[in-house]
Design a protein around this motif. Structure first.
Motif, mmCIF file in Angstrom:
data_model
loop_
_atom_site.group_PDB
_atom_site.id
_atom_site.type_symbol
_atom_site.label_atom_id
_atom_site.label_comp_id
_atom_site.label_asym_id
_atom_site.label_seq_id
_atom_site.Cartn_x
_atom_site.Cartn_y
_atom_site.Cartn_z
ATOM 1 N N ARG A 124 0.833 -1.206 0.000
ATOM 2 C CA ARG A 124 0.000 0.000 0.000
ATOM 3 C C ARG A 124 0.864 1.252 0.000
ATOM 4 O O ARG A 124 0.580 2.217 -0.723
ATOM 5 C CB ARG A 124 -0.926 -0.003 1.222
ATOM 6 C CG ARG A 124 -1.806 1.237 1.334
ATOM 7 C CD ARG A 124 -2.742 1.161 2.524
ATOM 8 N NE ARG A 124 -3.478 2.417 2.684
ATOM 9 C CZ ARG A 124 -4.349 2.661 3.668
ATOM 10 N NH1 ARG A 124 -4.594 1.724 4.575
ATOM 11 N NH2 ARG A 124 -4.959 3.827 3.748
ATOM 12 N N LEU A 125 1.923 1.255 0.780
ATOM 13 C CA LEU A 125 2.828 2.403 0.831
ATOM 14 C C LEU A 125 3.512 2.632 -0.508
ATOM 15 O O LEU A 125 3.610 3.769 -0.990
ATOM 16 C CB LEU A 125 3.872 2.192 1.930
ATOM 17 C CG LEU A 125 3.384 2.395 3.365
ATOM 18 C CD1 LEU A 125 4.310 1.702 4.354
ATOM 19 C CD2 LEU A 125 3.290 3.889 3.683
ATOM 20 N N GLU A 126 3.989 1.568 -1.113
ATOM 21 C CA GLU A 126 4.669 1.684 -2.411
ATOM 22 C C GLU A 126 3.704 2.166 -3.486
ATOM 23 O O GLU A 126 4.067 2.979 -4.345
ATOM 24 C CB GLU A 126 5.291 0.349 -2.789
ATOM 25 C CG GLU A 126 6.503 -0.019 -1.920
ATOM 26 C CD GLU A 126 7.024 -1.414 -2.188
ATOM 27 O OE1 GLU A 126 6.266 -2.224 -2.782
ATOM 28 O OE2 GLU A 126 8.175 -1.709 -1.801
ATOM 29 N N ALA A 127 2.455 1.659 -3.435
ATOM 30 C CA ALA A 127 1.461 2.091 -4.422
ATOM 31 C C ALA A 127 1.142 3.572 -4.248
ATOM 32 O O ALA A 127 1.011 4.318 -5.231
ATOM 33 C CB ALA A 127 0.186 1.256 -4.281
ATOM 34 N N ALA A 128 1.028 4.021 -2.987
ATOM 35 C CA ALA A 128 0.754 5.441 -2.726
ATOM 36 C C ALA A 128 1.897 6.311 -3.224
ATOM 37 O O ALA A 128 1.679 7.381 -3.805
ATOM 38 C CB ALA A 128 0.518 5.655 -1.225
ATOM 39 N N ALA A 201 12.427 8.685 1.305
ATOM 40 C CA ALA A 201 13.284 8.471 2.478
ATOM 41 C C ALA A 201 12.462 7.956 3.653
ATOM 42 O O ALA A 201 12.904 7.070 4.401
ATOM 43 C CB ALA A 201 13.996 9.772 2.848
ATOM 44 N N LEU A 202 11.239 8.485 3.831
ATOM 45 C CA LEU A 202 10.364 7.987 4.888
ATOM 46 C C LEU A 202 10.028 6.518 4.668
ATOM 47 O O LEU A 202 10.058 5.716 5.620
ATOM 48 C CB LEU A 202 9.070 8.816 4.940
ATOM 49 C CG LEU A 202 9.183 10.296 5.317
ATOM 50 C CD1 LEU A 202 7.824 10.970 5.225
ATOM 51 C CD2 LEU A 202 9.765 10.464 6.713
ATOM 52 N N LEU A 203 9.732 6.170 3.425
ATOM 53 C CA LEU A 203 9.397 4.780 3.124
ATOM 54 C C LEU A 203 10.570 3.851 3.416
ATOM 55 O O LEU A 203 10.384 2.755 3.962
ATOM 56 C CB LEU A 203 8.965 4.650 1.659
ATOM 57 C CG LEU A 203 8.595 3.236 1.187
ATOM 58 C CD1 LEU A 203 7.487 2.647 2.041
ATOM 59 C CD2 LEU A 203 8.183 3.250 -0.278
ATOM 60 N N GLU A 204 11.780 4.286 3.088
ATOM 61 C CA GLU A 204 12.949 3.435 3.335
ATOM 62 C C GLU A 204 13.193 3.234 4.823
ATOM 63 O O GLU A 204 13.599 2.153 5.255
ATOM 64 C CB GLU A 204 14.188 4.025 2.653
ATOM 65 C CG GLU A 204 14.171 3.902 1.141
ATOM 66 C CD GLU A 204 13.849 2.484 0.682
ATOM 67 O OE1 GLU A 204 14.535 1.539 1.124
ATOM 68 O OE2 GLU A 204 12.898 2.315 -0.110
ATOM 69 N N LYS A 210 13.574 1.390 11.061
ATOM 70 C CA LYS A 210 14.334 2.342 11.871
ATOM 71 C C LYS A 210 13.345 3.301 12.536
ATOM 72 O O LYS A 210 13.161 4.444 12.122
ATOM 73 C CB LYS A 210 15.342 3.090 11.008
ATOM 74 C CG LYS A 210 16.427 2.178 10.439
ATOM 75 C CD LYS A 210 17.441 2.957 9.616
ATOM 76 C CE LYS A 210 18.560 2.050 9.114
ATOM 77 N NZ LYS A 210 19.553 2.796 8.286
ATOM 78 N N ALA A 211 12.716 2.823 13.603
ATOM 79 C CA ALA A 211 11.591 3.522 14.212
ATOM 80 C C ALA A 211 11.948 4.904 14.744
ATOM 81 O O ALA A 211 11.236 5.885 14.495
ATOM 82 C CB ALA A 211 10.995 2.660 15.313
#
Length: 233
Positions: A124-128, A201-204, A210-211
């Motif tokens: 879902r994140l990658e699609a967004a 960068a947020l997605l990575e 890396k919380a």
């Protein structure tokens, strides 16, 4: 009464045409009522009625004490009355307070997302992020695309109460994002945010779980223009 209605219709069409033509940009404030009266050669009542109609159709948002701001709408969307669910945004202080709480809530929810995401969340994140993609790496996508990415981060936390709370904040978040987009346009070249690169960068950071780094990055991302919004207060 009929004359007043015709004047309001004409004022509405004039302001709408200036918005659609780009004279009044998304995220920025409309001229004051006094300036619009002078420009359109109509009374303040006519201007107020025209702006009220634009607000009801979701084209502008009025902030008490600060004026009316142009909202972004998806291309081809049929105007509808603004959604009144969730937190009511009536003043610039409401927008700023919503941004403050968003930084705290989304930062913590992002930490949970980094720890808890599952393959479906990453998809879902990658699609967004794909929907936000532009040839220009500094581009930001639309407000709806940006919101969808951040909603996907929150959803990946799997904290249902936090997800529900975030949803109630959506009216204030949307207005804050839209106003920030308007401010981006006023910056000198090279001073704007990093757009798509920042979201990648947020997605990575989520992918690498890396919380703590993610929470700090979210705070910086959301607060980029927080002080600048105060100029409208």
């Amino acid at each position: 009464m009929a004359r007043s209605s015709k004047l309001t219709d004409a004022a509405y069409r004039d302001i709408l045409g200036r918005i659609e033509g780009g004279e009044y940009s998304v995220g920025l404030r409309l001229p004051s009522e006094q300036d619009l009266c002078r420009k359109l050669n109509v009374s303040r009542t006519v201007v107020r009625n025209a702006i009220s109609r634009l607000r009801d159709e979701g084209i502008v948002e009025t902030i008490r004490g600060s004026g009316a701001f142009v909202l972004e709408r998806p291309a081809g969307e049929v105007p509808t009355k603004s959604d009144s669910r969730g937190i009511v945004v009536e003043s610039m202080s409401d927008v700023l307070e919503c941004q403050q709480i968003r930084m705290l809530l989304e930062g913590e929810m992002a930490m949970l997302a980094a720890e808890r995401w599952i393959p479906e969340d990453m998809e879902r994140l990658e699609a967004a992020l794909d929907r936000m993609s532009r040839e220009d790496e500094d581009a930001l996508g639309t407000v709806d695309e940006d919101l969808a990415f951040h909603e996907a981060i929150v959803a990946a936390s799997h904290n249902q109460i936090g997800i529900a709370l975030y949803a109630t904040m959506m009216p204030g978040i949307r207005i804050g994002m839209t106003m920030q987009r308007g401010l981006y346009k006023l910056l000198p070249k090279g001073r704007g945010p990093n757009g798509l690169k920042e979201h990648r960068a947020l997605l990575e950071l989520i992918r690498e779980r890396k919380a703590n780094e993610l929470r700090d990055a979210i705070h910086n991302h959301i607060s980029y223009f927080h002080p600048d919004l105060r100029k409208y207060d």
